[in-house]
Design an enzyme around this catalytic site. Structure first.
Site, mmCIF file in Angstrom:
data_model
loop_
_atom_site.group_PDB
_atom_site.id
_atom_site.type_symbol
_atom_site.label_atom_id
_atom_site.label_comp_id
_atom_site.label_asym_id
_atom_site.label_seq_id
_atom_site.Cartn_x
_atom_site.Cartn_y
_atom_site.Cartn_z
ATOM 1 N N ARG A 116 40.527 1.635 -10.752
ATOM 2 C CA ARG A 116 41.266 0.982 -11.833
ATOM 3 C C ARG A 116 40.725 1.483 -13.158
ATOM 4 O O ARG A 116 39.759 2.238 -13.190
ATOM 5 C CB ARG A 116 41.150 -0.534 -11.727
ATOM 6 C CG ARG A 116 39.758 -1.052 -11.976
ATOM 7 C CD ARG A 116 39.726 -2.577 -11.825
ATOM 8 N NE ARG A 116 38.476 -3.097 -12.314
ATOM 9 C CZ ARG A 116 38.035 -4.334 -12.074
ATOM 10 N NH1 ARG A 116 38.748 -5.171 -11.347
ATOM 11 N NH2 ARG A 116 36.897 -4.738 -12.564
ATOM 12 N N GLU A 155 39.893 -7.280 -19.217
ATOM 13 C CA GLU A 155 38.546 -6.817 -19.553
ATOM 14 C C GLU A 155 38.560 -5.449 -20.231
ATOM 15 O O GLU A 155 38.090 -4.455 -19.656
ATOM 16 C CB GLU A 155 37.662 -6.785 -18.312
ATOM 17 C CG GLU A 155 37.407 -8.156 -17.735
ATOM 18 C CD GLU A 155 36.500 -8.127 -16.520
ATOM 19 O OE1 GLU A 155 36.341 -7.046 -15.918
ATOM 20 O OE2 GLU A 155 35.966 -9.181 -16.167
ATOM 21 N N GLU A 309 37.641 -16.368 -15.410
ATOM 22 C CA GLU A 309 37.147 -16.006 -14.077
ATOM 23 C C GLU A 309 35.711 -16.458 -13.902
ATOM 24 O O GLU A 309 34.878 -16.225 -14.785
ATOM 25 C CB GLU A 309 37.142 -14.477 -13.888
ATOM 26 C CG GLU A 309 38.473 -13.800 -13.907
ATOM 27 C CD GLU A 309 38.338 -12.283 -13.726
ATOM 28 O OE1 GLU A 309 37.297 -11.813 -13.225
ATOM 29 O OE2 GLU A 309 39.273 -11.567 -14.115
ATOM 30 N N GLU A 359 37.945 -4.691 -3.519
ATOM 31 C CA GLU A 359 37.017 -5.838 -3.590
ATOM 32 C C GLU A 359 37.205 -6.760 -2.385
ATOM 33 O O GLU A 359 37.191 -7.975 -2.520
ATOM 34 C CB GLU A 359 37.230 -6.580 -4.908
ATOM 35 C CG GLU A 359 36.867 -5.712 -6.097
ATOM 36 C CD GLU A 359 37.033 -6.391 -7.439
ATOM 37 O OE1 GLU A 359 36.134 -6.257 -8.290
ATOM 38 O OE2 GLU A 359 38.071 -7.040 -7.660
HETATM 39 C C1 GLA Z 1 36.134 -8.780 -13.083
HETATM 40 C C2 GLA Z 1 37.619 -8.488 -12.956
HETATM 41 C C3 GLA Z 1 38.201 -8.926 -11.663
HETATM 42 C C4 GLA Z 1 37.253 -8.663 -10.524
HETATM 43 C C5 GLA Z 1 35.960 -9.355 -10.790
HETATM 44 C C6 GLA Z 1 34.994 -9.189 -9.637
HETATM 45 O O1 GLA Z 1 35.805 -9.872 -13.780
HETATM 46 O O2 GLA Z 1 38.384 -8.993 -14.015
HETATM 47 O O3 GLA Z 1 39.390 -8.201 -11.476
HETATM 48 O O4 GLA Z 1 37.029 -7.302 -10.412
HETATM 49 O O5 GLA Z 1 35.373 -8.807 -11.940
HETATM 50 O O6 GLA Z 1 33.830 -9.937 -9.800
#
Ligand code: GLA
Length: 683
Positions: A116, A155, A309, A359
């Site tokens: 990604r 992010e 998150e 993941e």
């Molecule tokens: C980040 C991403 C998620 C995932 C988490 C895994 O925060 O935004 O898509 O990859 O990490 O911990």
């Protein structure tokens, strides 16, 4: 109008849920999701974060059916949607059409899709594609009744070098410096024959044979940060035009990512949201939660923010090459920590654990084991509990969510500057210094805000500067004015030694603070790692020391005969200077935990700042949150013993009146509505 519309976030209840990827699952699983979301009282789903190839499988050919259906279904089930733009993961066809828009590493290797974040934020083709998919989504879903918040990108953090970036970097530099002569002067390019005679020779920080130019490094980081801000700003503009009633956010990865300046990014959006993953599965993890939360609230200007998150359990510890497990009860305690410090919701990555994909062993609300599992049971119980606590997230009528008299200075520039090569010691790093201060204050029971070095400092009584290498003349003046007006300032070693271009201030190190501190720092004396110094007051320090002379300040503690030979025993290590109506303190060394705690406690007491949480030493975190016209006292017992705290009001978790004392079991949580005007003693 979204419930978050308007200048202040207004949430009806505690947002609870997580990242949801219906495009990965069969109808049978989606039906089960509906049922399980009801059982766990999930009221919020983040949809579409990495869904570009599902939305646009071929260039310009869209496939909206699955998303139409998901939004309608979630809405019918009473689940609000945080809708993402998928721009963090362009599909493979994008690489095929725009190879030049792929990110290039410093060593020149061009990356491709398959993971990604494979795009160069400086590439016009990427920017154009990102704007287009944002526009398409905003047009189609901008007034869908389920959609309450735009989650722009994911992010931000991609940094790229290479020819496409070179062009953008040069433009950025031309705007900043105007002429090559100015650039050459500011970067001091005469050092090692780097004088530029053509803009075309300036490069976006490729790998170099040996140390690169530190001013160039800092400017490249500033440029990369501005680029990400531009990417965000153009998405914000599009959704504000097409979906004006739905506010915007982007999720900051805290606290370890420093690819952009969070203060600047926060200015672009309506709601600050963060992703936060524990860095320690032991007790230190609790301080990490408080750290991220205090940062988030500060980026939000003291207003409510959203935890976009957290993990339910397993998450990679990339340094250690294995995943970390959360002990039973920890999700709940951590969630109340975030809420106590201003979050209006607690979302998780992710709703359902995927069968495969990058993941696939990452934890989720619905783990691979299914709903008959410890994790789902804990989540469902938490969701049901939070469903009864809507009042805790009512936005405060008079501004800030938490009161804090103490602030720590947080600066992207300082972080980047301290990471440029050729610093005199690895121990001048920014983040460890800031975290050490925050941790000490958490243990002392102080609620802390963070402030930008460009902020109005007068909102706090005490301003702490653990690490701030570059300081402009204007910032230097404002720190001095803050003290003159009665503030208490504490400056950590090495701070203020350069101007904003990373040019050393001559005539004594720490020049930007020397006047207000009343000291003259003649020499830096980095120490070998592990060196322990005992100061005259018995406190222990190490890593770093300085040759300090007094210029008006008083000595609080001095170096002793275990100091480096260039430092005369008895010379100043810790000082205080009266300046106007305030006081300016200086630490010329780095304390161990006990030393830092003792000196911070002394300074805060002197400033009249009493700790808000008198039970901190017993492992209890007590934080007061303003909600509506009330205050709620959150009491989180991180210890393995029952603890008693003083409280008066109505306790929301157990539904009981509290008239003086509250007993909280080991690992348990209580929330007391305190405001008598709001009927503290009644349900
Ligand atoms: C980040 C991403 C998620 C995932 C988490 C895994 O925060 O935004 O898509 O990859 O990490 O911990």
């Amino acid at each position: 109008m979204s419930e978050l519309g308007g200048p202040r976030p207004v949430s009806r209840d505690v947002w609870f849920g997580g990242d949801y990827n219906p495009e990965q699952w069969s109808r049978t699983v989606l039906d089960e999701d509906d049922d399980l979301m009801r059982r766990a009282r999930v009221n919020t789903a983040t949809v579409g974060v990495f869904s570009w190839s599902s939305l646009e499988p071929n260039p310009g050919k869209y496939s909206f059916g699955w998303l139409d259906e998901a939004l309608d279904r979630l809405h019918a089930n009473g689940v609000r949607v945080v809708l993402a733009t998928p721009t963090a993961s362009p599909p493979p066809w994008f690489t095929r059409l725009h190879a030049e828009a792929m990110p290039v590493r410093a060593d020149g290797v061009r990356l491709s899709h398959g993971s990604r974040d494979t795009y160069n934020p400086a590439a016009p083709a990427y920017r154009e594609a990102a704007r287009r998919i944002t526009r398409v989504l905003a047009e189609r879903y901008g007034s869908h009744p389920a959609v309450v918040l735009w989650h722009l990108h994911n992010e931000y953090g991609t940094v790229s070098h290479g020819p496409v970036t070179d062009v953008a970097f040069r433009q950025w530099l031309q705007q900043r410096y105007g002429t090559l002569a100015d650039l050459n002067r500011t970067w001091n390019t005469a050092f090692w024959s780097q004088g530029y005679s053509s803009w075309d020779d300036v490069l976006a920080l490729p790998a170099t044979q040996y140390l690169p130019n530190p001013s160039q490094v800092l400017d490249f980081k500033r440029f990369s940060a501005d680029l990400l801000r531009d990417c965000l700003a153009e998405q914000v503009r599009i959704v504000r035009e097409l979906s004006p009633d739905v506010p915007t956010t982007t999720n900051f990865m805290l606290p370890t990512w420093n690819h952009y300046d969070q203060w600047a990014m926060a200015d672009e959006i309506d709601v600050v949201s963060i992703d936060h993953y524990l860095d320690d599965e032991g007790p230190a993890g609790e301080v990490h939660v408080a750290f991220a939360s205090d940062l988030a609230r500060s980026f939000a200007g003291g207003r409510p923010w959203l935890l976009m998150e957290q993990s339910t359990s397993l998450v990679y510890d990339y340094d250690d090459g294995r995943m970390l497990v959360k002990a039973p009860g920890r999700i709940r305690r951590n969630t109340y920590q975030y809420l106590s410090r201003g979050a209006f919701g607690s979302l998780f990555f992710q709703w359902r654990a995927p069968l495969t994909g990058a993941e696939f062993f990452h934890s989720a609300m619905v783990p691979h084991a299914g709903a008959d599992s410890r994790i789902f049971r804990e989540l469902a119980a938490l969701g049901q509990e939070l469903a009864g606590l809507a009042e805790i997230v009512a936005p405060p009528v008079d501004g800030r969510v938490n009161d804090a008299r103490v602030a720590i200075v947080w600066s992207g520039d300082a972080w980047w500057a301290a990471e440029t090569p050729a610093m005199p010691s690895a121990d001048v790093a920014f983040l460890p210094a800031v975290r050490a201060f925050h941790t000490a204050l958490w243990r002392l029971g102080h609620t802390v805000d963070f402030v930008s070095p460009d902020a109005d400092l007068s909102a706090h009584d005490v301003v702490l500067v653990p690490s701030l290498l570059p300081v402009s003349d204007e910032q230097s003046r404002r720190f001095a004015d803050f003290v003159a007006a009665g503030g208490t300032l504490l400056v950590g070693a090495f701070s203020g030694s350069t101007d904003e271009h990373l040019r050393v201030r001559t005539g004594g190190y720490g020049g930007a603070f020397a006047g207000v501190l009343g000291v003259h720092v003649e020499e830096h004396v980095p120490l070998r790692s592990g060196t322990v110094l005992t100061l005259s007051d018995g406190s222990r320090a190490g890593d770093w020391s300085e040759v300090v002379h007094l210029r008006g300040a008083d000595v609080v503690a001095s170096y002793t005969d275990d100091a480096h030979p260039v430092i005369a025993p008895g010379s100043p290590a810790v000082t205080v200077n009266r300046h106007g109506r305030g006081a300016a303190h200086y630490f010329s060394t780095r304390f161990d935990e006990a030393g830092l705690s003792a000196h911070l406690a002394r300074i805060l007491e002197g400033a009249g700042a009493a700790p808000e949480n008198p039970w901190a030493a017993d492992g209890v975190e007590a934080v007061r949150r303003r909600s509506g016209a009330s205050t709620h006292l959150f009491v989180i017992n991180h210890s393995d013993q029952p603890r008693r705290v003083a409280a008066v009001g109505f306790e929301l978790v157990t539904g009981t009146t509290v008239d003086g004392h509250l007993l909280v079991d080991a690992g348990d949580v209580r929330v007391v509505r305190e405001d008598p005007a709001a009927g503290a003693g009644t349900p």
